[in-house]
Scaffold this motif. Structure first.
Motif, short mmCIF file in Angstrom:
data_model
loop_
_atom_site.label_atom_id
_atom_site.label_comp_id
_atom_site.label_asym_id
_atom_site.label_seq_id
_atom_site.Cartn_x
_atom_site.Cartn_y
_atom_site.Cartn_z
N LYS A 296 0.82 -1.22 0.00
CA LYS A 296 0.00 0.00 0.00
C LYS A 296 0.85 1.26 0.00
O LYS A 296 0.53 2.23 -0.70
N THR A 297 1.91 1.29 0.78
CA THR A 297 2.69 2.52 0.92
C THR A 297 4.14 2.37 0.49
O THR A 297 4.73 3.33 0.01
N ASN A 298 4.72 1.21 0.65
CA ASN A 298 6.13 1.01 0.33
C ASN A 298 6.27 0.78 -1.18
O ASN A 298 5.83 -0.25 -1.70
N PRO A 467 0.38 -5.18 7.92
CA PRO A 467 -0.13 -3.88 8.37
C PRO A 467 0.63 -2.75 7.68
O PRO A 467 1.80 -2.87 7.35
N VAL A 468 -0.08 -1.65 7.49
CA VAL A 468 0.53 -0.50 6.83
C VAL A 468 1.73 0.02 7.61
O VAL A 468 2.74 0.43 7.03
N LYS A 469 1.64 -0.02 8.93
CA LYS A 469 2.73 0.50 9.75
C LYS A 469 4.00 -0.32 9.62
O LYS A 469 5.10 0.15 9.96
N HIS A 470 3.91 -1.57 9.11
CA HIS A 470 5.09 -2.42 8.94
C HIS A 470 5.69 -2.31 7.54
O HIS A 470 6.72 -2.95 7.28
N GLU A 471 5.05 -1.54 6.65
CA GLU A 471 5.55 -1.46 5.28
C GLU A 471 6.75 -0.54 5.15
O GLU A 471 7.33 -0.42 4.07
N SER A 472 7.13 0.13 6.23
CA SER A 472 8.28 1.03 6.16
C SER A 472 9.59 0.29 6.02
O SER A 472 10.59 0.88 5.60
N VAL A 474 11.49 -3.57 4.87
CA VAL A 474 11.32 -4.89 4.25
C VAL A 474 11.44 -5.98 5.30
O VAL A 474 10.79 -7.04 5.20
N VAL A 475 12.23 -5.75 6.35
CA VAL A 475 12.33 -6.74 7.43
C VAL A 475 11.01 -6.88 8.15
O VAL A 475 10.56 -7.99 8.47
N LEU A 476 10.35 -5.75 8.43
CA LEU A 476 9.05 -5.80 9.10
C LEU A 476 8.00 -6.43 8.19
O LEU A 476 7.07 -7.09 8.68
N ILE A 477 8.10 -6.23 6.87
CA ILE A 477 7.16 -6.86 5.93
C ILE A 477 7.28 -8.38 6.01
O ILE A 477 6.29 -9.10 6.13
N ILE A 478 8.50 -8.88 5.94
CA ILE A 478 8.72 -10.32 5.99
C ILE A 478 8.31 -10.88 7.35
O ILE A 478 7.70 -11.95 7.44
N ASP A 479 8.62 -10.15 8.40
CA ASP A 479 8.27 -10.64 9.74
C ASP A 479 6.76 -10.63 9.95
O ASP A 479 6.23 -11.48 10.67
N ALA A 480 6.05 -9.67 9.34
CA ALA A 480 4.59 -9.65 9.45
C ALA A 480 3.98 -10.87 8.77
O ALA A 480 3.03 -11.49 9.28
N ILE A 481 4.53 -11.26 7.61
CA ILE A 481 4.06 -12.48 6.94
C ILE A 481 4.38 -13.70 7.78
O ILE A 481 3.55 -14.62 7.91
N ARG A 482 5.57 -13.74 8.34
CA ARG A 482 5.94 -14.87 9.19
C ARG A 482 5.00 -14.98 10.40
O ARG A 482 4.54 -16.07 10.75
N ASP A 483 4.72 -13.86 11.03
CA ASP A 483 3.86 -13.86 12.21
C ASP A 483 2.45 -14.32 11.87
O ASP A 483 1.85 -15.12 12.58
N LYS A 484 1.92 -13.82 10.74
CA LYS A 484 0.57 -14.23 10.32
C LYS A 484 0.55 -15.69 9.91
O LYS A 484 -0.42 -16.42 10.22
N LEU A 485 1.58 -16.14 9.21
CA LEU A 485 1.64 -17.53 8.79
C LEU A 485 1.72 -18.46 10.00
O LEU A 485 1.10 -19.53 10.01
N MET A 486 2.47 -18.06 11.01
CA MET A 486 2.55 -18.86 12.24
C MET A 486 1.18 -18.96 12.91
O MET A 486 0.78 -20.04 13.37
#
Length: 656
Positions: A296-298, A467-472, A474-486
């Motif tokens: 959305k933002t990155n 989440p939009v706040k994690h798009e700032s 790339v590490v937070l993007i990958i970790d957000a996917i990992r957290d949701k996948l878990m």
């Protein structure tokens, strides 16, 4: 009368002829034909083709296209057919109907760039998150564009556009040229030329977009662009290696790979968790969807994903990668890493939108695999082809239904019948269907197995996981996917523990819908071959799990003809369902779990960002400000009014 030809943006433009009844004729010719020896101060360009040279009475002056147009108007010459039009021709394909953008913000930026290239202003009629309509600021000009969000890919697509201009094109300032927009353009230039100077930026922006900047504006834009590039470089060099090490430490067997570009900057990262690789190999169908996940933002990174479906038709991520751009090279690199991660124990069917060279890359990297084109995309392309003809809505709907039926037809005879029905209306449209490679999208001709999945649209749901706040970052993007996948894997593992049926709930429901249809007349041919007669005659082979209707082979679930045979013989229909639909395979898919990665929240404190970057100490001894012993002391300031030291008479407050 002055005749002007299109002199802007073309080094091969013809010389214009000036014919006036006055004794001092005005000769107009493009600056590009004058060579590069023309030095002028009004516009800082050495090879500009955007200005015109006036030669009057032996003197030579330089003017911009806008000033030339103003002079022509002052002379009273009609300019309806003799307009100085800037940035025409090669720039017409910057935006076009059918072009897709990640979101409406990206489209607005590209529209602003296009307006500067063409040299016109525009205004919004509709400017919403899901749709945007703009027209030329000149009410008499027919230029207009409309774009809206695509329901298929959740991207922004240009639907309609009238590219014609009857207004006067020329360079003009626009309030939409924000500092951030200019910085994004400068950033692209700095990637190619890191040592670009502000005065070079001024020249480039004026030449390419007609934007006149002063030195300070160019310097400020370069500072913003350099800061963003430095942030990306710092993140890629510091945070990504640290995060990849944590992935491998906390999730043994996972793959986290970084790729360095030619300038030694990490620009690509590939991640695939062991739980995903193990679940795909043990419990999922050999079916992988390839697509880009819209952020959305990155806009600095592009997220590529490969996903499968579990036994209950739920999305199951296999691998994903963050790259600098969605290009042929990035997709090739992603699939090479995917091939290394996924064992080649069975042929895989890939489903994609054919974007950015995927049509060639898939079969090049995965030899012996099958590549299915997205049917939804083909439907949109077919409807766009129909708009070229003068047919009624009823005729277009009929041809659309024939195309859809040709895609879902299970036999070659039915496919050919629907294509011939289209040919009866238009030979050109039927030829387009044949040239679109139906062996990659038609059930009758496709050699692989898609299990009734025709579009990679399920990959788009990944964007809801971030989440939009994690798009700032790339590490937070990958970790957000990992957290949701878990979280998803844990929830599905717990839910499947209470299932008692043989098949998963979704497949159980599909199979039960076929039971009421199984009431045909059966003729036994042998122990394994049976003829099922109703309106047509179909042969069922229960030994090889095949039926001449081909629905059994395509879906993995018994068709109505096979269900009729099972009912006649008293066999259990669950014994003839694909093993990929069973509850046991579902549990194997989610047998492993993904572990959390500690200290991700503290990452910003671990790696503190500092800009500007630290520079190395230059060689040789540092310079010192030497003391001149012969220099006299500076005389103290003395007031001429009160004769006191420390101020002058202008600030004197002494009472005399």
């Amino acid at each position: 009368m002055i005749l002007l030809r299109n002199t802007c943006r073309s080094a091969a433009a013809d010389s214009a002829v000036a014919m006036m009844p006055t004794p001092a004729p005005i000769a107009i010719r493009p600056h590009a034909l004058m060579g590069n020896d023309c030095d002028y101060n009004r516009y800082p360009l050495s090879d500009c083709v955007d200005c015109i040279s006036f030669s009057r009475s032996g003197s030579q002056e330089h003017f911009s296209c806008r000033e030339i147009g103003s002079m022509i108007s002052d002379l009273g010459v009609p300019v309806a057919d003799n307009i100085v039009q800037c940035a025409t021709g090669p720039y017409d394909d910057v935006i076009y109907v059918g072009q897709e953008f990640d979101n409406v913000k990206v489209f607005r930026d590209e529209l602003c760039k296009y307006a500067f290239l063409k040299g016109f202003k525009y205004r919004f009629i509709k400017n919403e998150h899901t749709r945007l309509t703009a027209k030329c600021a000149d009410d008499s000009c027919p230029w207009r564009i409309h774009a809206s969000q695509s329901s298929r890919k959740k991207t922004f697509v240009i639907k309609k556009m009238n590219p014609s201009h009857t207004c006067r094109l020329g360079y003009s300032k626009d309030r939409r040229a924000t500092t951030q927009w200019l910085a994004s353009i400068i950033k692209d230039k700095l990637r190619e030329s890191p040592h670009l100077r502000p005065k070079d930026i001024v020249a480039d922006l004026f030449r390419d977009y007609g934007i006149s900047l002063n030195y300070h504006q160019a310097w400020r834009g370069k500072e913003i662009a350099q800061k963003e590039l430095f942030t990306l470089h710092e993140e890629a060099c510091n945070q990504l290696p640290w995060y990849c090490e944590r992935i491998i430490e906390t999730n043994p067997g996972s793959i986290a790979m970084l790729a360095a570009s030619a300038d030694s900057k990490f620009r690509r990262v590939f991640v695939s968790f062991y739980a995903s690789l193990n679940g795909f190999e043990r419990g999922c169908r050999p079916l992988i969807f390839l697509d880009k996940v819209p952020l959305k933002t990155n806009l600095q990174w592009k997220l590529l994903a490969a996903a499968a479906v579990d036994a209950d038709d739920g999305i199951f991520p296999v691998a994903f990668a963050a790259v600098e751009a969605e290009t042929y090279d990035s997709w090739f690199w992603f699939l090479v890493q995917l091939k290394y991660a996924v064992p080649a124990s069975r042929p895989i069917t890939f489903v994609s939108y054919r974007q950015k060279g995927l049509e060639e890359v898939v079969l090049q990297v995965f030899e012996g695999s099958f590549h299915s084109y997205c049917l939804n995309q083909l439907m949109e392309d077919f409807q766009a082809e129909l708009k070229k003809g003068m047919w009624s809505d009823k005729t277009r709907d009929a041809m659309t239904d024939d195309f859809k039926n040709a895609a879902y037809a299970c036999s070659v005879e039915d496919f050919n019948a629907h294509v011939e029905s289209i040919r009866g209306v238009s030979k050109e449209v039927a030829d387009w269907v044949i040239e679109s490679k139906p062996e990659h999208w038609s059930n009758a001709l496709f050699k692989g197995q898609r299990y009734d999945h025709y579009s990679p649209q399920i990959v788009k749901s990944f964007s809801l996981w971030i989440p939009v706040k994690h798009e700032s970052s790339v590490v937070l993007i990958i970790d957000a996917i990992r957290d949701k996948l878990m979280e998803v894997m844990q929830a599905r593992r717990e839910a499947s523990s209470s299932w008692e049926e043989t098949l998963t709930p979704t497949m159980e429901e599909k199979l039960k819908k076929e039971i009421p249809k199984a009431a045909h007349y059966v003729v036994c041919s042998s122990d394994t071959l049976f003829e099922v007669r109703w309106n047509t005659v179909n042969v069922v082979n229960i030994g090889t799990w095949e039926c001449t209707c081909r629905r059994w082979q395509l879906t993995g679930l018994p068709c109505t003809h096979a269900m009729t045979v099972f009912d006649r013989l008293g066999k259990n229909m669950y014994d003839y369902c694909s093993r990929y639909f069973t509850a046991d395979m579902y549990r194997l898919t989610y047998a492993e779990q993904i572990h959390s990665i500690p200290d991700v929240e503290k990452m910003n404190s671990i790696f503190t960002s500092s800009y500007p970057p630290r520079t190395s100490r230059p060689p040789d001894r540092p310079r010192r400000k030497r003391v001149n012993p012969n220099k006299t002391t500076i005389r103290a300031l003395r007031c001429s009014r009160c004769k006191a030291v420390g101020h002058n008479k202008a600030t004197c407050e002494a009472f005399l």
